[in-house]
Structures are given as C-alpha cells and as structure tokens.
Scaffold this active site. Structure first.
Site, mmCIF file in Angstrom:
data_model
loop_
_atom_site.group_PDB
_atom_site.id
_atom_site.type_symbol
_atom_site.label_atom_id
_atom_site.label_comp_id
_atom_site.label_asym_id
_atom_site.label_seq_id
_atom_site.Cartn_x
_atom_site.Cartn_y
_atom_site.Cartn_z
ATOM 1 N N GLU A 129 0.817 -1.208 0.000
ATOM 2 C CA GLU A 129 0.000 0.000 0.000
ATOM 3 C C GLU A 129 0.854 1.261 0.000
ATOM 4 O OE1 GLU A 129 -3.777 0.160 2.131
ATOM 5 O OE2 GLU A 129 -3.009 1.903 3.227
ATOM 6 N N GLN A 156 10.078 34.976 -12.768
ATOM 7 C CA GLN A 156 11.008 34.014 -12.184
ATOM 8 C C GLN A 156 10.444 33.282 -10.965
ATOM 9 O OE1 GLN A 156 14.031 33.425 -13.806
ATOM 10 N NE2 GLN A 156 13.911 31.579 -12.532
ATOM 11 N N ARG A 161 -1.780 32.719 -18.994
ATOM 12 C CA ARG A 161 -2.170 33.813 -18.101
ATOM 13 C C ARG A 161 -1.107 34.909 -18.104
ATOM 14 N NH1 ARG A 161 -6.289 36.401 -15.417
ATOM 15 N NH2 ARG A 161 -5.800 36.820 -13.224
#
Length: 376
Positions: free
Chosen positions: A239, A276, A265
C-alpha cells in the site's frame, strides 16, 4: 542501472491514462455501484497484483504502481483510485498471501472481477498508528473465533462485501498478540455503520464496522493465529508503495495544468511563465515529483526482487505524500483566486492530497521507520 521503462510498460501507461478519462466517479458516500466496480475491474485496478490463475493481471509491484499512476495522471478521480487501492493492497493481497488455498479459490476471482468489494478494517477509535493496542478481541471457540469490537474509518466500509480485519487474540503476546481475519459482510453480529461525511477522497466511501460476538470460522483466519502484525505489515509494503503512485499521477496532472495556465495567463504585461518566482515554483514541483517517483519505483523494485523493502517503502511514502500536499498547495498559489472556485478543481486536489500524510502511517511514523532502518 536502467531507469527506462520498457515499450510494453510505456504503452500500458498511455492506454490506462486514456481509458481513465472515461472512468466514472459516480460513486457516493454510501457505496460503489456495480457499473463502477466493473469499470475498475476492466482496467485491471482491482486485481493487478494477483496471479492470472486467480483472475488477476499477474503484475508485480512496479507494473501495478505504473497502472495506478497512469490512471491518476490520465484524470481518474483520486478518491475512486484510492478505493480500488485500499481494496487491492490492504485486503486482496493479504488474502492472496495468507489465506488457505480453498479460501483463496473462493474469494479471489470475485475480488478481482468486482463482484466482491473489500474493506480495510484496521483503525479503531483509540488505535490509529498504534496497531499494537487493538481493543477488538477475538475469542477462541469451537471451529473459529468470536469477534467483539469497533473499527472506524473503514475504507470502502459502507460498500464492502468482505472485510479484512485485525483483533487481539493474546493480550500478552507482544508482536504476536493479534490475528488477521477475512469476514463476510453478512456474518451474524457484524453491523455496518452509516457513511462518514468526508471533505476529501469522497468517491471512496468510509464508515464504522461493529463486531458483536461475530463468528469467524477457522478457514477465514489469514496466516496463523498471532500473525496479525506480519499480515498487516506485508500489506502496508504494497500500500505504501503502489497506492501512493496515485499521488505521482496527481502531481503529474497538476504540473501539466499549471504549465498550461502560466503560459496563457498574463500579469504585469508578461506571461506568468516569464516571472522568475513562478518558474522557480514549478521547478520545485517537478523536483519533488521526480524525486518521489525514483524512491517509489525503487521500493517497488525491492518488492519485486524479493528483498526487504522496508527502508525504501518508508522513504517513498514520506516523500510522495509530503510532495503531494506541497504541490497541490503550490498549484493553488499559481492559480491564485481561481483556485478556490470549484470549476477549476484545484481546491478538490488540495483536499484529496492532505490525507496522504496521515493514512497508511503518518509522516512521523515513516520517519520513525526510516530511523529504525538506519540503526538508531
């Protein structure tokens, strides 16, 4: 040392990613409808790590992890994949590795096909990470055991047909104090509680399961009496590695979305991609993803090679779970105000990521395991 995937693995990864886009997430807090079970089974997610003779795909740990990662990267609901992973790794694998041959033959085909869904009943109201202090008791009687106790946060609990659960059989037995059982839902004395109202992983139903003098026959004991810790720890190796491949896929998906968003955008007369701090944030997201991926693949390779994977599994689980939370939060910062709008889905990604540092052993537990493997 070869870090590349085979052509077959790459093809399977691409196929599951495409197929996952059409995987319904129409489950509810109360259950997993039959059509969704069939879809999960059809993609191999319910029986990936089970030999073909028992109805599975016969994959090892790495190929199983790649299947879950690919499905997540392709867009499958995180909660739905978690439901499949809890079924396979915490329940089906213990039946495969520890059940009697006749019990395996009776249960595994249905578990792989989705006819049977399994719930992981380990956690108790007062025993989460401390699995050595289970209040649930199993009393020896003629032909089997009587179980008494309450399990909480049972993954797939409201929908399960079978529960893999653990109970104390010898309070003074130390490591050998508990025993694992596979219990049918319709067993007298077993009562399934109402579904929990959750804010994350909502496609995986969870709830309480109560045992009151619930009889479990000897042929439903997993392993030998007293081997509960061994059964549980073995399932957790699968798991904590394979299931957390879901969160590699989630990070891959989020990074793709963020890259696309910052290219489109514009702010301050520039693309977000040209700022940056934004580029640095995305670089950190990529670094976390690839670092966790290397650790998780290594953990899976150790399992497949028959080595003791304990150190690698703990490091992989810690790295991937913490990265999932950090990357989901970073995606929220990149999307800004839009991140709180449900139509963008970022807030749901955050909610689904946060529990990753808690279930299957908290991050602090993983650090303790790593320290122990270091000899501390």
């Amino acid at each position: 040392m070869d870090f590349s995937l085979s052509a077959e693995q790459r093809e399977r990864y691409a196929h599951i990613g495409t197929a996952a886009r059409h995987l319904s997430s129409g489950s509810s807090a109360a259950g997993l409808p039959g059509d969704i079970r069939k879809q999960l089974a059809g993609l191999g997610l319910l029986g990936a790590a089970v030999p073909r003779e028992h109805g599975g795909a016969g994959f090892g740990a790495l190929d199983t992890a790649l299947l879950y990662e690919g499905a997540s990267a392709g867009g499958a609901d995180t909660g739905l994949l978690f439901a499949a992973g809890a079924h396979l790794f915490a329940c089906v694998r213990p039946v495969l590795e520890f059940a009697l041959p006749r019990t395996r033959e009776a249960l595994l085909p249905g578990l792989c096909s989705g006819e049977l869904m399994a719930g992981n009943a380990m956690t108790e109201p007062d025993a989460g990470s401390d699995i050595s202090r289970l209040a649930t008791r199993a009393t020896r009687v003629d032909g089997g055991y009587l179980l008494d106790g309450v399990k909480s946060f049972v993954s797939n609990g409201p929908a399960a047909d079978l529960y893999v659960t653990y109970a104390t059989t010898d309070p003074h037995g130390g490591y050998f104090s508990s025993t694992a059982f596979a219990v049918d839902r319709m067993s007298p004395g077993l009562v399934v509680g109402d579904p929990l109202e959750k804010t994350s992983l909502t496609a995986c139903p969870a709830g309480e399961v109560r045992f009151t003098r619930c009889f479990v026959p000897d042929d439903r004991v997993l392993g030998s009496p007293g081997q509960g810790q061994l059964v549980f720890q073995t399932s957790m190796q699968w798991e904590r590695s394979c299931l957390f491949a879901i969160y590699l896929g989630q990070q891959e998906r989020l990074i793709r979305r963020c890259v696309r968003h910052v290219r489109e955008r514009r702010q301050f007369g520039k693309r977000l991609a040209d700022l940056q701090p934004v580029a640095d944030r995305l670089a950190d997201m990529k670094l976390r993803l690839e670092s966790g991926r290397l650790l998780l693949y290594r953990a899976c390779a150790e399992i497949d090679d028959g080595q003791d994977p304990s150190l690698w599994v703990a490091m992989a689980k810690l790295a991937v779970s913490e990265a999932a939370v950090a990357t989901a939060l970073d995606a929220g910062r990149i999307f800004g105000g839009r991140a709180v709008l449900t139509e963008y889905g970022i807030e749901e990604e955050v909610r689904d990521a946060v529990p990753a540092t808690t279930f299957s052993g908290t991050s602090d537990i993983q650090r303790r395991l790593i320290a122990r493997e270091m000899g501390l």
